[in-house]
Scaffold this active site. Structure first.
Site, PDB file in Angstrom:
ATOM      1  N   ASP A 163     -10.381  -3.367  -5.693  1.00  0.00           N
ATOM      2  CA  ASP A 163      -9.763  -2.799  -4.560  1.00  0.00           C
ATOM      3  C   ASP A 163     -10.599  -1.410  -4.572  1.00  0.00           C
ATOM      4  OD1 ASP A 163      -8.412  -1.153  -2.672  1.00  0.00           O
ATOM      5  OD2 ASP A 163      -6.605  -1.833  -3.592  1.00  0.00           O
TER       6      ASP A 163
ATOM      7  N   SER B  43       0.924  -1.102   0.073  1.00  0.00           N
ATOM      8  CA  SER B  43      -0.007   0.118   0.135  1.00  0.00           C
ATOM      9  C   SER B  43       0.729   1.208   0.013  1.00  0.00           C
ATOM     10  CB  SER B  43      -0.898  -0.119   1.133  1.00  0.00           C
ATOM     11  OG  SER B  43      -1.910   1.018   1.186  1.00  0.00           O
TER      12      SER B  43
ATOM     13  N   HIS C  66      -8.301  -4.545  -0.819  1.00  0.00           N
ATOM     14  CA  HIS C  66      -7.085  -4.091  -0.593  1.00  0.00           C
ATOM     15  C   HIS C  66      -6.132  -4.936   0.588  1.00  0.00           C
ATOM     16  CE1 HIS C  66      -4.506  -0.298  -0.564  1.00  0.00           C
ATOM     17  NE2 HIS C  66      -4.411  -0.477   0.773  1.00  0.00           N
TER      18      HIS C  66
END
EC number: 3.1.1.23
Length: 444
Positions: free
Chosen positions: A364, A226, A395
Site C-alpha cells: 500500500d 481506509s 490501497h
C-alpha cells in the site's frame, strides 16, 4: 574526345568499388546498431519488471493472531485467509497500479444496488445521510444481520467500490447501511458550518442508532474502509455501549495513527507526497464547493475558523495543511497534534472486545510499513484481533484476475463477507452450545 576528370572527381566506373571498400572497412556498424537496440529493449524491460514488481512472488497473506478457539475456527471457515492471493499477472503486483485503478476506475462492471436514502438532523443542525439496502437472499445462518459501512475519505454510497461490495453483501443475505460522509455528496448541501473530519464518529453513530431502533432484532457487522476504518474502530472503542449487538468489526487499509503518519505522508518514498497532493486537491474542491455554508457571512462559524483560513486553503498542497487550517477547527482543537492524537483510533483499539479483523496490503503506497507495527502489536496481545497482511493489493485495490483484466469482485470483497459469515456461524454455534448446556443443567 573525353575530357580529363577534375581532381578528386569520382568516375562512374569507380562507384561500385568505393561502396565495396566502405562495406569492407566498416563491417561492425550494423552489429553496434543492433546491440544498442537490444540494450534499449533490455533497459525498458528491466524498468517494466521493476515498476510492475513482476518478480514478486504470490503467496497467502501473512496472519498475526493469538491461538484461540476463535482463530482456529476462522482458519477453517475462511479459506481466503490461507489461500494464495493471485493478483492480475501483468500489473497486479504493483501497489501503485492497484491503487490508481481503484481511484480512477473503481471497480469493473460495477452494479447499481437499489437503496433508500435516509436523512438525520444532528444536534448542531448538520444533516447526515446514509443509504439503506435490504438483503436479496436469506443469510447463511438465517438471522437478521446488518452491515453498517463507513467509506473512505470523501467517499459515499455511490462510489463504485462501495456499490460492488454492497451488491455482493446483499446477495449473501446482509442488509447494508452506508454512511455518506458529511459534505461528500455533491447534490446534498451542508446545513451547518461543518463537514466530515478524520475521526468524527457523530454521523456514523447516528446511523447505527437508527438501525438499532428501526430493526430491534438485527445484529451488526461493522465495516470501515481506509479513513472509514479509523472512524469505526474509534466509534467502537469510545464506549462499551457502542459494541452492543455488534458481532464483529472489519477495518481495511487504514493507517491507525494520523500523528505518526503525517511525517511519512510528506516523503517522496513510494510517491506518498504525490498521493498527498492529489488527495489534498480533491479535499480543496469539496470544501470550496461548500464555501458559502462554511465561510459565508451569514454563517455562525467556529470562533477559531477565520476568513483568512479560506485564503490559506487555496495555497494548501497537503492534507496536513488543510487539516491544520480548516478541518481541526470544526471541533475546536488547538493544534494539529492534538487533533490527530484525539481523532486517531490507535488509542481506542484496546477497548474493542468484539472480534476484530484488520486488513492492510504490504505494498500500500499510502500506509507506511512503520504504521503496521500497530496492528501487529495489538494482535499479539488480544485474542479477539486478527491482522491480515497480503503482499499485494495496494490501497483498497485487491483486484483478482488471470492476466490483464480484473474480475468485478475483489479479494477484499469476498474476504470481508467470508469473515462475517464465519463470525455469524461462530456466534450461532456458541448460542447452541449454551442452550444445550442449559438443557443438561435443567435435567440434572
Amino acid at each position: 574526345m573525353r575530357k580529363n576528370s577534375r581532381p578528386g572527381a569520382v568516375t562512374c566506373a569507380s562507384v561500385p568499388q568505393i561502396k565495396m571498400n566502405a562495406m569492407l572497412e566498416t563491417p561492425e556498424l550494423p552489429a553496434v546498431f543492433d546491440g544498442m537496440k537490444l540494450a534499449a529493449v533490455a533497459a525498458v524491460l528491466y524498468v517494466i519488471v521493476r515498476c510492475l514488481n513482476l518478480k514478486s512472488p504470490t503467496a497467502s497473506p501473512d496472519l498475526y493472531f493469538q491461538d484461540s478457539g476463535l482463530s482456529r475456527f476462522l482458519l477453517k471457515s475462511c479459506p481466503l485467509l490461507t489461500k494464495e492471493y493471485i493478483p492480475p499477472l501483468i500489473w497486479g503486483k504493483s501497489g501503485h497500479i492497484q491503487t490508481a485503478l481503484y481511484g480512477k476506475m473503481g471497480r469493473v462492471r460495477s452494479p447499481h444496488p437499489y437503496g433508500h436514502r435516509k436523512f438525520i438532523t444532528m444536534s448542531d443542525g448538520a444533516t447526515s445521510t446514509f443509504d439503506l439496502f435490504e438483503p436479496l437472499a436469506e443469510h447463511c445462518v438465517g438471522d437478521d444481520i446488518t452491515m453498517v459501512i463507513c467509506p473512505g475519505i470523501a467517499n459515499h454510497s455511490e462510489k463504485q467500490y462501495i456499490r460492488t461490495f454492497v451488491d455482493y453483501a446483499q446477495k449473501n443475505g446482509y442488509r447494508c447501511a452506508v454512511l455518506n460522509h458529511l459534505g461528500a455528496l455533491p447534490n446534498i448541501e451542508l446545513t451547518s458550518p461543518r463537514m466530515f473530519t478524520y475521526g468524527c464518529t457523530w454521523e456514523f453513530g447516528a446511523m447505527v442508532n437508527y438501525i438499532k431502533k428501526t430493526y430491534p432484532l438485527t445484529q451488526l457487522v461493522v465495516v470501515g474502509f481506509s479513513l472509514g476504518g479509523n472512524i469505526v474502530c474509534k466509534y467502537l472503542g469510545e464506549t462499551q455501549a457502542n459494541q452492543e449487538k455488534v458481532l464483529c468489526c472489519v477495518s481495511v487499509c487504514q493507517g491507525y495513527s494520523a500523528l505518526r503518519a503525517q511525517e511519512t505522508f510528506m516523503q517522496w518514498d513510494q510517491c506518498r507526497r504525490f498521493y498527498n497532493f492529489l488527495m489534498a486537491d480533491n479535499m480543496k474542491k469539496i470544501i470550496l464547493s461548500h464555501r458559502q455554508a462554511l465561510f459565508g457571512d451569514h454563517v455562525k462559524k467556529p470562533q477559531s475558523l477565520e476568513d483568512t483560513d479560506l485564503s490559506r486553503l487555496y495555497t494548501a498542497t497537503s492534507l496536513m495543511q488543510i487539516d491544520d487550517n480548516v478541518m481541526r477547527k470544526f471541533h475546536g482543537y488547538n493544534s494539529l497534534k492534538e487533533y490527530y492524537e484525539e481523532e486517531s483510533c490507535m488509542r481506542y483499539l484496546h477497548r474493542i472486545y468484539v472480534p476484530l479483523m484488520l486488513v492492510n496490503a504490504a505494498d500500500d503506497p499510502l500506509v507506511h510499513e512503520s504504521l503496521l507495527t500497530i496492528p501487529k502489536s495489538l494482535s499479539e496481545k488480544r485474542e479477539n484481533v486478527m491482522f491480515v497482511l497480503p503482499l499485494h493489493g495496494g490501497h483498497l485495490g485487491f483486484f483478482e484476475g488471470s492476466v490483464l483484466f480484473p474480475e468485478p469482485l475483489t479479494w477484499m470483497d469476498k474476504l470481508v463477507v467470508e469473515y462475517a459469515n464465519a463470525i455469524c456461524q461462530w456466534e450461532r454455534n456458541k448460542s447452541q452450545c449454551s442452550d444445550t448446556e442449559q438443557v443438561e443443567a435443567d435435567l440434572e
